[in-house]
Motif scaffolding. Structure first.
Motif, mmCIF file in Angstrom:
data_model
loop_
_atom_site.group_PDB
_atom_site.id
_atom_site.type_symbol
_atom_site.label_atom_id
_atom_site.label_comp_id
_atom_site.label_asym_id
_atom_site.label_seq_id
_atom_site.Cartn_x
_atom_site.Cartn_y
_atom_site.Cartn_z
ATOM 1 N N VAL A 221 0.866 -1.184 0.000
ATOM 2 C CA VAL A 221 0.000 0.000 0.000
ATOM 3 C C VAL A 221 0.902 1.233 0.000
ATOM 4 C CG1 VAL A 221 -1.971 1.127 1.089
ATOM 5 C CG2 VAL A 221 -1.502 -1.227 1.634
ATOM 6 N N GLY B 171 -5.204 -0.069 4.893
ATOM 7 C CA GLY B 171 -4.989 -0.784 3.624
ATOM 8 C C GLY B 171 -4.387 -2.166 3.884
ATOM 9 N N ALA C 94 -1.959 0.262 -4.414
ATOM 10 C CA ALA C 94 -1.950 -0.992 -3.651
ATOM 11 C C ALA C 94 -1.824 -2.145 -4.628
ATOM 12 C CB ALA C 94 -3.228 -1.135 -2.841
ATOM 13 N N ALA D 211 -7.560 -2.882 -0.869
ATOM 14 C CA ALA D 211 -6.912 -1.960 0.075
ATOM 15 C C ALA D 211 -7.311 -0.517 -0.161
ATOM 16 C CB ALA D 211 -5.396 -2.099 -0.023
ATOM 17 N N ILE D 212 -7.659 -0.171 -1.398
ATOM 18 C CA ILE D 212 -7.912 1.242 -1.680
ATOM 19 C C ILE D 212 -9.351 1.520 -2.123
ATOM 20 C CG2 ILE D 212 -5.514 1.856 -2.185
ATOM 21 C CD1 ILE D 212 -6.109 1.464 -5.153
#
Ligand code: M6R
Length: 607
Positions: free
Chosen positions: A5, A20, A191, A196-197
């Motif tokens: 991340v 993340g 990422a 994660a995003i």
């Protein structure tokens, strides 16, 4: 496997990076770390073990103030999972910090060269060479140092890099390992996995192999490795916040099992039209002019889905089909040529062995059709055409809806190919399509019919040997059912062709051995009953899986898991679902870490 991340913008970076990394936990890891650029320069925190330990060590990120940084979860390949080997790795002068997914194949030679030049290595990782190369290639220009560095690297890598001379600037690099940029207003991030995003961005860019990006709060520039600017292709992120959350379920695996009726609807609906299977233009140019043979290749559960698909395609199309483990295919000098259709299956689209097998097949002139869940993943780039399984994000390491949607799409594909080859009559095609229309409801029924699975798991799965037996498609499903049990409950389970037991393995059957007998092939019921009697005569207790109302099985087995009849080619989908639940309840009873089993990674990006 490892996760990356990166962030730059107006927020505190460390809490963003920790959030993340938590979203990437499902991929499997054994250590984690952060590097944050703050007023005092580069700040580092690393630890072996869980992200929660990293969060405690950094007081939820508050101990690392600063607005840009990189984070990593590591799944050890070179060097043990220790604090020192955890990423980020920092250059000798402390100017560069780097996180890395993948493997640097020439790291040993680079390490020797860098050591001779005076670099002192702190870790045993392949990654650390990158940090030292950056420092040595640096003359005040961060971007140039990065380009000089990647020119020296061989292997697969996704990188996140920061440099103390450029606070607020973060670089993301991709070569054969996925990386996604998330674009925002006054902030940008990246990422290795959309999970994660996705909560922070609606617009994203998939970096391609051989590209890197400079991220600053005010914007993102993408370049190729020669430094030429690239116009990025932006896609919309349409994950609802609930997509990567448990939504009230105890585990992601249970949620994903229960989502299967919906996942199957979204996999099949676009391929069913006017009572027939119809893939429209989806197969693109993937079909060879003359279809000589089909090779299905994949790993793990995707391979087992391929074993079911082999039987469906052979039966409906009457062309020779082989299912090959991707990790073996490359080394088997396979009989693949221009008249071979290669079907590559992968939930993640990032499995290194599958990608390597596909490259091998392409080099032999074969056409490749990919069946993939993760949009835009590496496998989709290698294929002549892509059939998405549309299962939605699968977070639990154990594949469930990923597998069933693969089987469903493969079976629908078998019908489509049979239609194109003129192998089936219209009534036959209509009957197959009708089965596919009914499949999501049948799966729901397979769940509803078996409320006693937690008790059956306690009685059959917690101790002693455990065998899954079946014939034909039942045998293919047995392979997947045993894998589910092994990977989440750590119980040793084996799958056997029922007829093979008496050729050796029956020697292991004794008082108290558990045998799960898959008995959905009506035409083979007599044979399965003989197998059940053979194992019972040696003291085994038998849990059968059989269609509703199958009296002969009720009489032969000790207990029965009932599934609705869906037709010989579709039974595997309804049949596996209670067996997924059986594994789930056994693992829960044994107190296992169900969503993140030990030693396993969601997406296996190393060969
Ligand atoms: O992402 P892929 O479908 O290519 O993954 C293949 C295997 O690694 C995967 O199916 C693995 O076996 C799962 N843990 C099974 O539950």
């Amino acid at each position: 496997m490892c996760g990356i991340v990166g962030y730059t913008g107006g927020r505190e970076a460390a809490p963003f990076l920790l959030s993340g990394l938590r979203a990437l936990e499902y991929r499997g890891y054994d250590s984690a770390g952060l590097a944050v650029m703050g007023e005092g320069g580069l700040q580092l925190a690393k630890t072996s073990g869980r992200i929660e330990r990293l969060a405690e060590k950094t007081r939820g990120g508050a101990a690392l103030p600063g607005r840009s940084g990189i984070g990593h979860t590591r799944w050890a390949t070179h060097g043990a999972p220790t604090d020192v080997n955890a990423h980020p790795h920092v250059s000798c002068g402390g100017r560069f910090a780097v996180v890395h997914n993948g493997i640097i194949e020439n790291y040993a030679a680079l390490r020797a060269e860098l050591t001779a030049l005076g670099c002192s290595f702190r870790s045993e990782t392949d990654t650390e060479v990158i940090a030292h190369l950056l420092e040595l290639g640096y003359d005040g220009d961060f971007r140039e140092a990065l380009m000089r560095t990647v020119a020296r690297l061989e292997g697969s890598y996704a990188l996140g890099v920061v440099c103390t001379d450029f606070p607020g600037e973060v670089y993301a690099v991709r070569e054969a390992s996925p990386l996604i940029l998330g674009l925002g207003a006054g902030e940008n991030c990246f990422a290795s996995d959309l999970a994660a995003i996705a909560p922070y961005t609606k617009s994203a860019v998939r970096l391609e192999d051989g590209q890197f990006a400079r991220l600053r709060p005010e914007g993102v520039q993408v370049y190729d490795f020669a430094g030429r600017p690239v116009e990025p292709e932006i896609f919309r992120v349409d994950w609802g916040p609930e997509a990567a959350e448990k939504g009230g379920w105890e585990h992601f695996m249970l949620k994903e099992i229960m989502e299967q009726p919906r996942a199957l609807r979204s996999a099949l609906a676009p391929r069913l039209r006017d009572g027939l299977v119809d893939f429209g233009a989806e197969l693109g140019s993937a079909l060879p002019e003359r279809l000589g043979s089909v090779v299905i290749t994949a790993c793990g559960s995707a391979y087992y889905a391929g074993c079911v698909g082999k039987l469906a395609i052979e039966r409906l199309c009457r062309v020779p089909v082989t299912a090959e483990l991707a990790s073996e295919l490359r080394y088997s000098d396979p009989l693949i040529g221009e008249d071979t259709l290669v079907i590559a299956l992968s939930q993640s689209g990032e499995t290194a062995d599958t990608l390597a097998a596909v490259r091998e097949c392409r080099s032999r002139g074969a056409k490749v059709l990919a069946i993939v869940n993760a949009e835009g993943s590496s496998l989709t780039k290698l294929a002549d055409a892509v059939l998405y399984t549309r299962a939605g994000p699968e977070i639990a390491v154990a594949s469930t809806k990923g597998y069933t949607t693969q089987v469903a799409v493969l079976t629908a594909l078998a019908a489509e190919l049979a239609r194109r080859l003129g192998r089936l009559t219209e009534p036959e095609l209509r009957e197959l399509a009708a089965g596919l229309y009914r499949l999501p409801d049948a799966v729901q029924k397979a769940i509803d019919l078996n409320p006693g699975l937690p008790e059956l798991a306690r009685r059959y799965c917690l101790g002693g040997a455990l065998y899954y037996i079946g014939r034909g498609t039942d045998r293919a499903v047995a392979l997947e059912a045993a894998l589910k049990m092994k990977e989440i409950s750590y119980r040793h389970a084996e799958a056997y062709a029922a007829g093979e037991l008496k050729h050796g393995t029956i020697a292991l059957v004794e008082e108290g051995t558990s045998v799960v007998a898959l008995c959905c092939r009506t035409e083979l019921l007599g044979k399965m009953i003989s197998s059940i009697e053979e194992v019972k005569a040696r003291g085994a207790k038998v849990l059968a899986v059989a269609p509703a109302g199958e009296r002969r099985i009720l009489a032969a087995a000790d207990d029965v898991i009932t599934v609705p009849r869906t037709g010989p080619l579709l039974d595997p989908v309804a049949e596996i679902v209670p067996l997924q639940l059986l594994a789930y309840y056994a693992a829960r009873e044994l107190g296992c870490d169900i969503d993140k089993p030990k030693n396993l990674a969601k997406s296996v990006t190393v060969e």
